[in-house]
Write an enzyme that holds these catalytic residues in place. Sequence first.
Site, PDB file in Angstrom:
ATOM      1  N   ALA A  49       0.799  -1.229   0.000  1.00 44.44           N
ATOM      2  CA  ALA A  49       0.000   0.000   0.000  1.00 44.44           C
ATOM      3  C   ALA A  49       0.835   1.284   0.000  1.00 44.44           C
ATOM      4  O   ALA A  49       0.607   2.170  -0.824  1.00 44.44           O
ATOM      5  CB  ALA A  49      -0.982  -0.018   1.180  1.00 44.44           C
ATOM      6  N   ASP A 236      -4.159  -2.764   3.910  1.00 38.74           N
ATOM      7  CA  ASP A 236      -4.402  -1.963   2.719  1.00 38.74           C
ATOM      8  C   ASP A 236      -5.471  -0.906   2.950  1.00 38.74           C
ATOM      9  O   ASP A 236      -5.493   0.104   2.260  1.00 38.74           O
ATOM     10  CB  ASP A 236      -4.807  -2.873   1.557  1.00 38.74           C
ATOM     11  CG  ASP A 236      -3.627  -3.666   1.042  1.00 38.74           C
ATOM     12  OD1 ASP A 236      -2.978  -3.196   0.094  1.00 38.74           O
ATOM     13  OD2 ASP A 236      -3.329  -4.731   1.604  1.00 38.74           O
ATOM     14  N   LYS A 247      -4.310  -8.632   2.651  1.00 35.01           N
ATOM     15  CA  LYS A 247      -4.196  -9.720   1.679  1.00 35.01           C
ATOM     16  C   LYS A 247      -5.101 -10.896   2.042  1.00 35.01           C
ATOM     17  O   LYS A 247      -5.236 -11.247   3.208  1.00 35.01           O
ATOM     18  CB  LYS A 247      -2.745 -10.180   1.595  1.00 35.01           C
ATOM     19  CG  LYS A 247      -2.486 -11.268   0.558  1.00 35.01           C
ATOM     20  CD  LYS A 247      -2.931 -10.859  -0.843  1.00 35.01           C
ATOM     21  CE  LYS A 247      -2.249  -9.590  -1.309  1.00 35.01           C
ATOM     22  NZ  LYS A 247      -2.759  -9.149  -2.628  1.00 35.01           N
TER      23      LYS A 247
END
Length: 348
Positions: A49, A236, A247
């Site tokens: 990110a 993220d 993830k």
Amino acid sequence: MTNVSPIEWKGDHLLLLDQRQLPHTEVFIKQAAIEDVWNSIAALAVRGAPAIGIAAAYGLVLWSQQFQSESPSTFKTELTKQRNYLASARPTAVNLFWAIDRVLRAGLTETSVVKMKEAIRNEAVTIHREDELICQRIGEHGLKLLKDGDTILTHCNAGGIATTKYGTALAPLHLAKEKGLSISAIATETRPVLQGARLTAWELERAGIDVTLITDSMAAHVLKTRKIAAVIVGADRIVENGDTANKIGTLGLAHLAKAYNVPFFIAAPLSTIDYSIASGEDIPIEERSSEEITHWQGERVAASNINVFNPAFDVTPNELIEGIITEHGIIRSPYKENLEHLTYQPNY
């Protein structure tokens, strides 16, 4: 610490470490235009990110350098269009939107094209430079949770090559190494793109940090039979109530950690917090190509004509999270109350 800098700004072009080629080859790809950056983000040549955000910021710089008109209004209109173009590269990692919006604001505050271009460039460089200090502080706070000889379990890659330096989830490991402490890691392979096997294991081994690689399906057994001090992963997008997108596979790992009484931590900068979303139910989840699952190195490994579901992320609810390690310290439940007063502070 690995001496590979994943993002290098060269004044008129950008160099990105092509993470698709790791661990076998360290290749830098030249980014000469905004389209190059969009493609690199979408194709996972650059990932993580914070790194995505930094690359996108420089993408706007590349576009501005090639803009020819001297009309401020035209420049501002086109700048907004280019911001939206980069935003379409990947939908889940909020750092992408945070970085390009920050660059956009810097440009829109000026009155001449020359000054707008200068402001855009300066803001991108500042974002890049700030990231190293932010990651260092995340590592320092994370290290307070650990002691010499501990082992952590991590998922995907939230290390130095996903940021400018140190990483987020891996920052405590790199700082421990610098301080002469011995903290080891167990890394999941992270299907289907194997960021753990290709990137995390490579990065930690290269830095001289003890790392053991396991398949994703071994996590329960490891948490049950090995002494794991903590599970630490990146993020993220973190939303207002602390729910966190990371993830795919992170949600299952969080449930396993709870089942085996192992504290589960998120490590991320404040720029990853999206206050516009109340809960994880509303986080957009990117779905990627079915070939990431059905093929390996260009060869089909699954039966033909089958249905494939390939979400790149899942959402871990806040009740499974022991704490969120940020540059301002470790935030704990109640998350909505404890996150609401925090704001990103540039140039600190």
